[in-house]
Design a protein around this motif. Structure first.
Motif, PDB file in Angstrom:
ATOM      1  N   LEU A   1       0.150  -3.468   7.650  1.00 26.93           N
ATOM      2  CA  LEU A   1       1.376  -2.932   7.061  1.00 26.93           C
ATOM      3  C   LEU A   1       1.957  -1.886   8.002  1.00 26.93           C
ATOM      4  CD1 LEU A   1       0.376  -2.461   3.312  1.00 26.93           C
ATOM      5  CD2 LEU A   1       1.851  -4.201   4.277  1.00 26.93           C
TER       6      LEU A   1
ATOM      7  N   ARG B   1      -4.550  -5.973  -4.268  1.00 28.25           N
ATOM      8  CA  ARG B   1      -3.426  -6.883  -4.050  1.00 28.25           C
ATOM      9  C   ARG B   1      -2.776  -6.637  -2.692  1.00 28.25           C
ATOM     10  NH1 ARG B   1      -0.843  -5.848  -8.472  1.00 28.25           N
ATOM     11  NH2 ARG B   1       0.464  -4.229  -7.593  1.00 28.25           N
ATOM     12  N   ASN B   2      -2.481  -5.379  -2.389  1.00 29.69           N
ATOM     13  CA  ASN B   2      -1.817  -5.080  -1.122  1.00 29.69           C
ATOM     14  C   ASN B   2      -2.770  -5.173   0.063  1.00 29.69           C
ATOM     15  OD1 ASN B   2       1.027  -4.491  -1.777  1.00 29.69           O
ATOM     16  ND2 ASN B   2       0.055  -3.064  -3.177  1.00 29.69           N
TER      17      ASN B   2
ATOM     18  N   LEU C   1      -3.826 -10.990   5.001  1.00 32.62           N
ATOM     19  CA  LEU C   1      -3.125 -12.258   5.224  1.00 32.62           C
ATOM     20  C   LEU C   1      -2.210 -12.136   6.439  1.00 32.62           C
ATOM     21  CD1 LEU C   1      -2.402 -15.142   4.282  1.00 32.62           C
ATOM     22  CD2 LEU C   1      -0.618 -14.107   2.895  1.00 32.62           C
ATOM     23  N   TRP C   2      -1.489 -11.015   6.521  1.00 32.69           N
ATOM     24  CA  TRP C   2      -0.626 -10.781   7.680  1.00 32.69           C
ATOM     25  C   TRP C   2      -1.457 -10.678   8.954  1.00 32.69           C
ATOM     26  CZ3 TRP C   2       4.081 -11.916   8.549  1.00 32.69           C
ATOM     27  CH2 TRP C   2       5.001 -11.937   7.510  1.00 32.69           C
TER      28      TRP C   2
ATOM     29  N   THR D   1      -4.613  -1.927   7.315  1.00 31.33           N
ATOM     30  CA  THR D   1      -4.061  -3.276   7.442  1.00 31.33           C
ATOM     31  C   THR D   1      -2.830  -3.264   8.356  1.00 31.33           C
ATOM     32  OG1 THR D   1      -2.581  -3.038   5.543  1.00 31.33           O
ATOM     33  CG2 THR D   1      -4.824  -3.813   5.091  1.00 31.33           C
TER      34      THR D   1
ATOM     35  N   LYS E   1      -2.760  -8.808   0.923  1.00 32.27           N
ATOM     36  CA  LYS E   1      -1.527  -9.150   1.644  1.00 32.27           C
ATOM     37  C   LYS E   1      -1.617  -8.702   3.101  1.00 32.27           C
ATOM     38  CE  LYS E   1       1.665  -8.828  -2.267  1.00 32.27           C
ATOM     39  NZ  LYS E   1       2.754  -8.022  -2.852  1.00 32.27           N
ATOM     40  N   GLY E   2      -2.157  -7.506   3.305  1.00 28.42           N
ATOM     41  CA  GLY E   2      -2.303  -6.990   4.669  1.00 28.42           C
ATOM     42  C   GLY E   2      -3.227  -7.855   5.506  1.00 28.42           C
TER      43      GLY E   2
END
Length: 191
Positions: free
Chosen positions: A148, A12-13, A19-20, A146, A16-17
């Protein structure tokens, strides 16, 4: 096939990473097309001629939550010189990022041992420390690979009392990120 909660957290994270990363790449290419292509000489003269300023900005950025994505510095390095110069800068950037992550981890460790912070953490962050200890490996890997904020995650993991040797071991994924992203930047910016 059902994934364990830790793997679900990682996937999941990680998504998200990435996607960023896509958003950052889109913003970069838009900036490149709109601003840099219209006045490229102004940008080249202003930044490329002063490498120490670039290195200082990078160190500052990596210490303070990765304010500027490292990929922009990779692009600067690829445009600054030949392949060997790029590899040198890429290695330097990776080492600095790893070191700044560890420094933030140590600062977090100081807060972990600080009595005032411990009391504050008990009141405000009851479950966070146990979550970081539970998912620490995955949190480190996701942040290392990522976009993050690497320094922020390092600080958080250190403030949860995560073991230093384990942090250093899993933080090596940060070097893998620089190798992969550096290769992508090199392939997309070759003349």
């Amino acid at each position: 096939m059902k994934l364990s909660p830790r793997m679900q957290f990682l996937v999941r994270n990680g998504l998200k990473g990435f996607l960023w990363l896509t958003v950052l790449l889109a913003a970069y290419f838009l900036f490149r097309e709109v601003v840099i292509t219209h006045k490229p000489d102004a940008w080249v003269e202003r930044f490329y001629a002063r490498p120490m300023i670039i290195y200082l900005i990078y160190c500052f950025s990596e210490f303070f939550f990765g304010l500027i994505p490292p990929e922009l510095f990779m692009i600067w390095a690829i445009n600054k010189g030949d392949t060997w110069h790029y590899l040198f800068n890429l290695s330097l950037f990776a080492g600095i990022s790893y070191l700044m992550g560890y420094i933030n981890f140590l600062i977090g460790g100081f807060f972990y041992k600080n009595e005032t912070f411990t009391n504050l953490k008990r009141r405000l962050l009851k479950d966070s420390a146990s979550q970081v200890k539970k998912y620490g490996i995955f949190l480190i890997i996701v942040a290392a690979l990522t976009p993050l904020p690497w320094s922020g995650v390092s600080l958080l993991v250190g403030s949860a009392g995560y073991p230093s040797k384990r942090f250093l071991k899993y933080a090596l994924f940060r070097l893998l990120r620089f190798a992969v992203y550096g290769y992508i930047v090199y392939q997309t910016h070759q003349i």
